[in-house]
Design an enzyme around this catalytic site. Structure first.
Site, short mmCIF file in Angstrom:
data_model
loop_
_atom_site.label_atom_id
_atom_site.label_comp_id
_atom_site.label_asym_id
_atom_site.label_seq_id
_atom_site.Cartn_x
_atom_site.Cartn_y
_atom_site.Cartn_z
N ARG A 1 -9.57 -0.70 -19.55
CA ARG A 1 -8.17 -0.07 -19.25
C ARG A 1 -7.52 -0.18 -20.82
O ARG A 1 -7.51 0.80 -21.54
CB ARG A 1 -7.29 -0.79 -18.41
CG ARG A 1 -5.92 -0.04 -17.87
CD ARG A 1 -5.03 -0.70 -16.73
NE ARG A 1 -4.64 -2.10 -17.01
CZ ARG A 1 -4.09 -2.64 -16.20
NH1 ARG A 1 -3.68 -2.21 -14.98
NH2 ARG A 1 -3.63 -4.12 -16.27
N TYR B 1 10.03 16.87 13.54
CA TYR B 1 9.22 17.75 12.75
C TYR B 1 7.78 18.27 13.34
O TYR B 1 6.92 17.10 13.52
CB TYR B 1 9.10 17.76 11.16
CG TYR B 1 10.43 17.86 10.49
CD1 TYR B 1 11.04 19.00 10.50
CD2 TYR B 1 10.96 16.54 9.65
CE1 TYR B 1 12.42 18.96 9.80
CE2 TYR B 1 12.10 16.91 9.21
CZ TYR B 1 12.70 18.19 8.96
OH TYR B 1 14.02 18.43 8.39
N MET C 1 12.92 12.85 5.95
CA MET C 1 13.20 12.32 4.67
C MET C 1 14.20 11.11 4.82
O MET C 1 14.15 10.14 3.96
CB MET C 1 13.80 13.54 3.94
CG MET C 1 13.98 13.13 2.42
SD MET C 1 14.76 14.34 1.45
CE MET C 1 13.69 15.54 1.38
N ASP C 2 15.30 11.28 5.89
CA ASP C 2 16.44 10.21 5.88
C ASP C 2 16.20 9.47 7.15
O ASP C 2 17.07 8.65 7.41
CB ASP C 2 17.73 11.01 5.56
CG ASP C 2 17.33 11.96 4.48
OD1 ASP C 2 17.08 11.44 3.35
OD2 ASP C 2 17.55 13.17 5.10
C1 LIG Z 1 0.66 -6.48 -12.94
C2 LIG Z 1 0.08 -7.38 -13.68
C3 LIG Z 1 -0.21 -8.77 -13.43
C4 LIG Z 1 0.40 -9.24 -11.91
O1 LIG Z 1 -0.42 -8.68 -10.95
P1 LIG Z 1 -0.27 -9.38 -9.45
O2 LIG Z 1 -1.69 -8.73 -8.76
O3 LIG Z 1 0.79 -8.65 -8.83
O4 LIG Z 1 -0.20 -10.78 -9.48
C5 LIG Z 1 -0.66 -9.39 -14.19
N1 LIG Z 1 -1.06 -9.21 -15.40
C6 LIG Z 1 -1.11 -7.97 -15.79
C7 LIG Z 1 -1.44 -7.42 -17.03
C8 LIG Z 1 -0.36 -6.81 -14.80
O5 LIG Z 1 -0.52 -5.60 -15.45
#
Ligand SMILES: *Cc1c(COP(=O)(O)O)cnc(C)c1O
Length: 394
Positions: A153, A282, A330-331
């Site tokens: 990432r 709906y 929706m509501d």
């Molecule tokens: C969102 C995130 C977390 C927390 O993740 P959880 O699964 O909710 O505990 C920890 N580190 C990073 C880099 C994140 O993006």
């Protein structure tokens, strides 16, 4: 988009709107005592400092209230996704260290430094950018180096971490507070990926020793790591969802005793008898075989209650579990209470406990074909958040 109204007209209108929302029968109730309990249990379980993750509006629980409460519990550090979230926390009076987990876009470095936010540095280029801005402002930057150990990432690949760490150690204006990575498969206690990622991460950390530089805080464990992999706790853990009392997945092990902080509540606002064969909602997708009693609840996909729960979800009324029938609108949505009775203003529990019955976020998400994260953060601002527990009630 700019509003066509002058500010003196705009403000009262906005206030009237939010006051009106406060009166909605539909609300999210956040139990701050559950949040304290969960933090306490996580701390005891791991025995290292905790970085509480409050991104995405505190996983739907409300960014500011959640963060203020965690700060009052003495949490060591907070984590958010974007610089904007960090700035909002600083403006609300949060003083604990805040790490922004996401990338740096454009010239945001000045904002980080101006608001004393810790920066994720995820490449040699970004390191140079942070260094230049910090030097120009005459303010040292506090950084955490991001190592990619298999998520693909952001971050420098663990196998290329040497030159990156070397450059960071040599930098004059970057104070290296942390080094971290993120686990891709920790929700699954049996996945071999976590061990592999941990090995890669620890290998990368050895460059600090090689360079004779002090070891910064090493952190890699998300909620899955906290629950399933003791070796990943290292010097700090970064739980998000678990701190709110929700497990990352229905299959996650309950190794830490947490309580859900959020309940999603509404009220019965309409009662009627639907005659056999007459379809509801709906698309006319559902009709009763016999005359039945159907109540209407004022929540829908406009609030983030998933439309995928049409004729699949359940609601608690008067301590019993009843099915949602027909499409979620929706509501509003409709619930078949069969031969039972209900009255306008009766409490309807969409997530939470009523009497002996309970609907969990994990189970509801699974039913909707979602993960609990998606369900939590999808609950919109149209639902007022109310807070119980903690020091004060509101
Ligand atoms: C969102 C995130 C977390 C927390 O993740 P959880 O699964 O909710 O505990 C920890 N580190 C990073 C880099 C994140 O993006």
């Amino acid at each position: 988009m700019r509003s066509p109204l002058p500010p003196d007209l705009e403000t009262p209108a906005a206030e009237t709107m939010s006051r009106a929302l406060e009166d909605r029968p539909t609300r999210i109730r956040v139990d701050l005592d559950a949040l304290s309990h969960n933090l306490d249990r996580i701390r005891r379980h791991v025995g290292v400092p905790v970085m509480g993750i409050v991104k995405a509006n505190g996983y739907g629980h409300g960014l500011l209230r959640t963060a203020l409460h965690l700060q009052a519990q003495g949490i060591e550090q907070l984590g958010v996704a974007f610089v904007e979230e960090g700035v909002a926390l600083r403006r609300a009076g949060i003083t604990v260290p805040i790490l922004v987990l996401g990338g740096i876009f454009g010239d945001q470095v000045t904002q980080f430094l101006a608001h004393d936010l810790e920066i994720t540095v995820s490449s040699v280029d970004k390191l140079g950018q942070v260094e230049a801005t910090a030097a120009a402002m005459g303010r040292p930057a506090t950084v955490h180096l991001k190592i990619d150990t298999g998520m693909e990432r952001i971050g420098v690949h663990s196998y290329s971490a040497g030159p990156f760490i070397e450059a960071a150690v040599a930098s004059r204006w970057c104070r290296i507070k942390g080094v971290y990575s993120h686990l891709a498969c920790a929700d699954d206690p049996d996945s071999p990926m976590t061990t592999l990622q941990l090995e890669r991460f620890l290998d990368a950390c050895r460059h600090f020793e090689r360079l004779g530089a002090p070891m910064p805080i090493r952190h890699i464990a998300n909620s899955g790591g906290v629950l399933h992999f003791r070796d990943t706790w290292l010097d700090m853990v970064r739980p998000g969802i678990l701190m709110y009392g929700v497990r990352p997945d229905v299959t996650a092990l309950a190794t830490v005793d947490v309580r859900p902080a959020m309940s999603l509540l509404s009220k019965v606002i309409y009662f009627k008898v639907v005659k056999a064969g007459n379809p509801v909602s709906y698309g006319a997708t559902w009709a009763p075989e016999y005359d039945t009693r159907v109540v209407t609840i004022p929540i829908g996909y406009g609030d983030g209650y998933p439309r995928a729960l049409s004729s699949r979800g359940e609601v608690l009324v008067r301590g019993r579990r009843f099915p949602i029938v027909g499409r979620v609108c929706m509501d509003q949505l409709m619930v078949d209470i069969g031969g039972y009775s209900a009255w306008n203003e009766d409490e309807a529990v969409l997530v939470g406990t009523q009497g002996a019955e309970r609907i969990s976020m994990e189970a509801l998400a699974a039913r909707a074909g979602m993960i609990p994260y998606e369900l939590l953060v999808g609950l919109t601002d149209r639902i007022p958040r109310t807070y119980v527990g903690g020091r004060s009630r509101s």
